[in-house]
Scaffold this active site. Structure first.
Site, PDB file in Angstrom:
ATOM      1  N   ASP A  38      65.271  90.689  98.273  1.00 51.33           N
ATOM      2  CA  ASP A  38      65.292  90.779  99.734  1.00 51.33           C
ATOM      3  C   ASP A  38      64.317  91.831 100.249  1.00 51.33           C
ATOM      4  O   ASP A  38      63.701  91.665 101.298  1.00 51.33           O
ATOM      5  CB  ASP A  38      66.708  91.097 100.228  1.00 51.33           C
ATOM      6  CG  ASP A  38      67.608  89.883 100.086  1.00 51.33           C
ATOM      7  OD1 ASP A  38      67.073  88.769  99.981  1.00 51.33           O
ATOM      8  OD2 ASP A  38      68.836  90.059 100.045  1.00 51.33           O
ATOM      9  N   LEU A  84      89.315  62.244  84.369  1.00 43.21           N
ATOM     10  CA  LEU A  84      90.325  61.747  83.431  1.00 43.21           C
ATOM     11  C   LEU A  84      91.497  62.703  83.304  1.00 43.21           C
ATOM     12  O   LEU A  84      91.322  63.917  83.344  1.00 43.21           O
ATOM     13  CB  LEU A  84      89.698  61.601  82.040  1.00 43.21           C
ATOM     14  CG  LEU A  84      88.663  60.499  81.852  1.00 43.21           C
ATOM     15  CD1 LEU A  84      87.911  60.707  80.545  1.00 43.21           C
ATOM     16  CD2 LEU A  84      89.330  59.138  81.857  1.00 43.21           C
ATOM     17  N   LYS A 118      84.574  61.418  73.804  1.00 43.58           N
ATOM     18  CA  LYS A 118      84.365  62.073  75.099  1.00 43.58           C
ATOM     19  C   LYS A 118      83.210  63.049  74.917  1.00 43.58           C
ATOM     20  O   LYS A 118      83.361  64.097  74.276  1.00 43.58           O
ATOM     21  CB  LYS A 118      85.633  62.796  75.540  1.00 43.58           C
ATOM     22  CG  LYS A 118      85.518  63.395  76.925  1.00 43.58           C
ATOM     23  CD  LYS A 118      86.887  63.800  77.432  1.00 43.58           C
ATOM     24  CE  LYS A 118      86.855  64.186  78.891  1.00 43.58           C
ATOM     25  NZ  LYS A 118      85.987  65.316  79.207  1.00 43.58           N
ATOM     26  N   ARG A 139      77.488  63.246  89.448  1.00 44.21           N
ATOM     27  CA  ARG A 139      78.839  62.880  89.853  1.00 44.21           C
ATOM     28  C   ARG A 139      79.253  63.613  91.127  1.00 44.21           C
ATOM     29  O   ARG A 139      79.903  63.050  91.994  1.00 44.21           O
ATOM     30  CB  ARG A 139      79.827  63.224  88.730  1.00 44.21           C
ATOM     31  CG  ARG A 139      81.259  62.962  89.118  1.00 44.21           C
ATOM     32  CD  ARG A 139      82.194  63.224  87.961  1.00 44.21           C
ATOM     33  NE  ARG A 139      83.540  62.919  88.349  1.00 44.21           N
ATOM     34  CZ  ARG A 139      84.365  63.759  88.952  1.00 44.21           C
ATOM     35  NH1 ARG A 139      83.957  64.983  89.212  1.00 44.21           N
ATOM     36  NH2 ARG A 139      85.566  63.398  89.293  1.00 44.21           N
ATOM     37  N   GLU A 176      76.915  59.565  80.345  1.00 42.63           N
ATOM     38  CA  GLU A 176      76.795  61.001  80.142  1.00 42.63           C
ATOM     39  C   GLU A 176      75.374  61.365  79.724  1.00 42.63           C
ATOM     40  O   GLU A 176      74.803  60.747  78.834  1.00 42.63           O
ATOM     41  CB  GLU A 176      77.794  61.392  79.035  1.00 42.63           C
ATOM     42  CG  GLU A 176      78.310  62.785  79.129  1.00 42.63           C
ATOM     43  CD  GLU A 176      79.368  62.994  80.220  1.00 42.63           C
ATOM     44  OE1 GLU A 176      79.679  62.035  80.969  1.00 42.63           O
ATOM     45  OE2 GLU A 176      79.854  64.129  80.326  1.00 42.63           O
ATOM     46  N   LYS A 312      92.302  65.073  73.882  1.00 45.10           N
ATOM     47  CA  LYS A 312      91.453  66.216  73.572  1.00 45.10           C
ATOM     48  C   LYS A 312      91.654  66.670  72.118  1.00 45.10           C
ATOM     49  O   LYS A 312      92.745  66.545  71.564  1.00 45.10           O
ATOM     50  CB  LYS A 312      91.773  67.381  74.515  1.00 45.10           C
ATOM     51  CG  LYS A 312      91.485  67.095  75.979  1.00 45.10           C
ATOM     52  CD  LYS A 312      90.056  66.736  76.267  1.00 45.10           C
ATOM     53  CE  LYS A 312      89.174  67.843  76.746  1.00 45.10           C
ATOM     54  NZ  LYS A 312      89.478  68.574  77.909  1.00 45.10           N
TER      55      LYS A 312
HETATM   56  S1  IVH Z   1      85.397  57.590  81.527  1.00 42.73           S
HETATM   57  C1  IVH Z   1      87.108  56.259  84.445  1.00 42.73           C
HETATM   58  N1  IVH Z   1      84.404  57.936  79.124  1.00 42.73           N
HETATM   59  O1  IVH Z   1      84.465  63.085  81.104  1.00 42.73           O
HETATM   60  C2  IVH Z   1      86.706  57.381  84.345  1.00 42.73           C
HETATM   61  N2  IVH Z   1      84.225  59.724  80.672  1.00 42.73           N
HETATM   62  O2  IVH Z   1      86.825  64.279  82.291  1.00 42.73           O
HETATM   63  C3  IVH Z   1      85.952  58.450  83.974  1.00 42.73           C
HETATM   64  N3  IVH Z   1      83.070  61.690  79.795  1.00 42.73           N
HETATM   65  O3  IVH Z   1      83.497  62.652  84.439  1.00 42.73           O
HETATM   66  C4  IVH Z   1      84.984  58.419  82.983  1.00 42.73           C
HETATM   67  N4  IVH Z   1      82.638  60.874  77.790  1.00 42.73           N
HETATM   68  O4  IVH Z   1      81.656  62.888  82.659  1.00 42.73           O
HETATM   69  C5  IVH Z   1      84.610  58.477  80.326  1.00 42.73           C
HETATM   70  N5  IVH Z   1      83.549  58.058  76.988  1.00 42.73           N
HETATM   71  C6  IVH Z   1      83.759  58.623  78.172  1.00 42.73           C
HETATM   72  C7  IVH Z   1      83.317  59.925  78.479  1.00 42.73           C
HETATM   73  C8  IVH Z   1      83.582  60.450  79.748  1.00 42.73           C
HETATM   74  C9  IVH Z   1      82.512  61.916  78.604  1.00 42.73           C
HETATM   75  C10 IVH Z   1      83.145  62.646  80.912  1.00 42.73           C
HETATM   76  C11 IVH Z   1      82.705  62.080  82.240  1.00 42.73           C
HETATM   77  C12 IVH Z   1      83.878  62.265  83.155  1.00 42.73           C
HETATM   78  C13 IVH Z   1      84.654  63.328  82.465  1.00 42.73           C
HETATM   79  C14 IVH Z   1      86.113  63.239  82.828  1.00 42.73           C
END
Ligand code: IVH
Length: 677
Positions: A38, A84, A118, A139, A176, A312
């Site tokens: 600044d 999720l 995931k 997103r 992703e 998880k």
């Molecule tokens: S399904 C229907 N599948 O996890 C709904 N999400 O915690 C949502 N993610 O925002 C997504 N791998 O960025 C889905 N095989 C997968 C995934 C996945 C990573 C992420 C995704 C989502 C977040 C939700």
């Protein structure tokens, strides 16, 4: 200084500021503090103002700040991007299946699931029109993201064109963006360890103003679903994903299917054993109901689909020593003991605090200051102490005693025999509770105001700039005071004001959630807001609470999933005049709207319908939810204004009354036909 010298000094200053702009905005790695920055800006402004005749080819002052929010244009996702719910144990999974079966009713016995890892990256939405990639967005909050099309176009995995016959005219592909573990190590080495982990590196690489920077980063993409598809649809998620693969859109090589929870658990164990060999970070598996029409029937609750769950991975543990046991007072007055630890590395994260949950837990595990303990960390949850592992020879500290009064406000601590948690009774005088509520209000899950986190709330609270939620919106009038604080300057102040102003429009459910009322989480807040048809009706309800309470309470009792605890807690909160006045202030300061269920026009839109008797093909909850999605109002008692009665097996008095009143009665079979039309 002569004119030439002045011009030279301006150019030097501009160059310096440009370097810092680049470090701050593009590289996420500022090398000077905001205050120092600044000072440079003020200096430049001063010389420019004092020498208006000097012509400049460029002036970075015209761009400063504006960049942050305008870098990326907002994008309304054509269909929401969901998140999720999590499952940690096999019981959680069994409950998940139970919920599915309850919702679907006896029409469905066996459910097939599709399994995917995931991936720990960033979710994006790719829009293809007639096979051409036309836009891509992050997103964001699920409804609104940011356009990053040029950056996405630099990723090799993502085809610019799907050159096949019969490609849908419109298609939203979700997936992703991530970086492999190996690529991350190489990038981080060459960029001076800028990033904490591969996810961070992927995020930093994707949100670049200059796509050329993104192009140089090793980003990868794997699809994990789709939004709208206008064209041929497959019967199952699995088959639809295989079609994406044929179109050269990457899908997970680990995708699998199973038709039992036990089958899912076997696959989970198998992947756990292979986890280290997977080239990118995954933090669990995702199970999705495979049949797409079942997915459609199941719909979603809050932000998460009913038809999917994330399983998880289990946690990691380490040993360390408890230095001290402290007490934290939460926003609902909960008194939580916390263990201050000798910092320890657990799976790559340095942990120095662990929750001890409650005093029964300390008692049961007999945790004392000075003890050696095993600490566990799983995903994003707060680490906790599993057990004490003292060496018998060493003398231990004294047994821990729980407090009788709040260490912050001295109010009495209340013990409810029904609850393990004990609470500070100073709801509206306890600074810890007030601060906790303010922090919750601006937090990520609530209003998500960038740059207004715990640290800033503490600072503004202690300076009395913020005492109530609504004070957040008056911060903009506090420029001289705030700019005087250490670490604050014109730039950071303007950024903060801009961030606050950009988050001024939100749904009523978010407002209710952000108030931090006990038992009113996101789902309940959404359900509560359903009871109000407009912001005006909410306002007049608050202004005339006594007269309105019983009517609104009755409406709330009818709402699917909303229990008495949440309703009572909500009304208890509103009993305080200050709370009501504060909500009205927020309603006046912000642009609040009532979130509506997305309604598909149908024959029953606007109709009052009533279900009676037992339904064979779906549960009451599903029937109600689907009727609402088609725009109908589901009522629970019959009157002359009811339009349609859906009569299941063993209908009783309501059917009789409907006939008397001349109300249209349809069977379950006709109801299903109506849904299918
Ligand atoms: S399904 C229907 N599948 O996890 C709904 N999400 O915690 C949502 N993610 O925002 C997504 N791998 O960025 C889905 N095989 C997968 C995934 C996945 C990573 C992420 C995704 C989502 C977040 C939700």
């Amino acid at each position: 200084m002569n004119k030439k010298e002045i011009k030279l000094s301006i150019i030097k200053l501009i160059d310096e500021i440009k370097i810092h702009n680049d470090l701050y905005y593009n590289k996420d790695k500022p090398s000077i503090t905001d205050a120092e920055y600044d000072k440079l800006v003020v200096k430049l402004k001063k010389i420019i103002n004092e020498n208006p005749l000097i012509e400049l080819a460029e002036n970075p002052l015209n761009e400063i700040g504006g960049k942050v929010s305008e870098d990326f244009t907002k994008f309304n996702h054509p269909s929401p991007m969901l998140s999720l719910d999590n499952a940690m144990t096999s019981d959680d999974l069994k409950n998940f299946e139970k919920r599915l079966k309850n919702f679907l009713g006896s029409s469905v016995n066996n459910i097939e699931y599709c399994i995917e890892p995931k991936i720990d990256g960033l979710s994006v939405n790719l829009i293809y029109e007639n096979g051409k990639l036309v836009s891509a967005a992050t997103r964001g909050n699920g409804k609104v993201g940011e356009i990053i099309t040029s950056n996405i176009r630099t990723i090799n995995d993502i085809p610019e064109k799907i050159d096949f016959e019969n490609v849908p005219s419109l298609m939203e592909i979700r997936g992703e963006i991530f970086m492999t573990k190996d690529d991350f190590v190489v990038l981080n080495k060459s960029s001076g360890n800028q990033f904490a982990n591969p996810r961070n590196a992927a995020a930093g690489s994707l949100r670049q103003i200059d796509p050329m920077v993104t192009a140089k980063r090793p980003l990868k993409f794997i699809s994990h679903g789709f939004g709208q598809i206008k064209g041929k649809k497959y019967e199952t998620y699995y088959d639809q994903m295989l079609q994406l693969k044929k179109w050269k859109i990457p899908i997970s090589p680990l995708m699998n299917k199973s038709n039992s929870i036990d089958g899912l658990i076997d696959i989970y164990s198998d992947i756990v054993s292979k986890r280290a060999a997977i080239p990118y970070d995954i933090d669990g598996l995702v199970y999705k109901v495979n049949n797409l029409s079942l997915q459609d029937r199941l719909g979603f609750v809050g932000k998460a689909p009913r038809w999917a769950i994330a399983h998880k991975f289990e946690s990691e543990t380490a040993q360390t020593t408890v230095k001290k046991i402290d007490i934290q007072i939460g926003r609902t007055g909960s008194v939580t003991p916390v263990a201050r630890l000798i910092p320890v590395n657990i799976g790559g994260v340095i942990v120095s605090n662990a929750t001890l949950h409650n005093f029964d837990e300390i008692e049961k595990k007999d945790i004392r200051e000075g003890d050696r303990v095993i600490v566990e960390r799983a995903g994003d949850v707060i680490p906790h102490v599993i057990e004490v592992i003292n060496d018998k020879k060493n003398k231990r500290g004294i047994k821990y005693k729980k407090p009788n009064v709040c260490p912050i406000c001295n109010s009495k601590i209340i013990i409810d025999p029904e609850e393990v948690v004990i609470r500070c009774s100073g709801t509206y005088i306890c600074e810890a509770q007030i601060l906790g509520r303010l922090k919750h209000f601006v937090s990520r899950s609530a209003l998500d105001i960038e740059g207004l986190g715990e640290k800033q709330i503490n600072l503004f609270f202690s300076n009395k700039f913020i005492q109530n939620y609504s004070d957040v919106y008056n911060l903009r009038n506090k420029q001289p005071e705030i700019c005087q604080l250490e670490g604050w300057g014109e730039l950071s102040f303007n950024n903060l004001v801009r961030a606050i102003e950009s988050k001024k429009s939100f749904p009523l459910s978010k407002l209710i959630y952000s108030l931090g009322i006990r038992f009113v989480g996101e789902k309940n807040a959404l359900a509560i807001s359903e009871a109000f048809k407009s912001v005006d009706s909410f306002k007049s309800f608050l202004q005339n609470l006594k007269a309105n309470t019983s009517k609104v309470r009755d409406t709330m009792i009818e709402i699917d999933g909303l229990g008495p605890k949440a309703i009572n807690s909500f009304f208890e909160y509103l009993n305080y005049k200050n709370n009501r006045e504060e909500i009205i202030r927020l309603l006046n300061l912000c642009e609040i709207y009532v979130d509506k269920i997305v309604v598909q026009e149908s024959k029953i839109t606007g109709k009052k319908i009533l279900f009676t008797g037992s339904l064979e093909k779906m549960s009451r909850a599903e029937a109600k939810n689907r009727a609402e999605r088609l725009g109908a109002k589901v009522v629970s008692s019959i009157s002359a204004s009811t339009d349609i009665l859906i009569s299941g097996e063993k209908s009783g008095s309501k059917l009789k009354k409907a006939k008397e009143l001349g109300i249209k009665v349809i069977s379950e079979e006709q109801w299903i036909k109506l849904l299918e039309s």
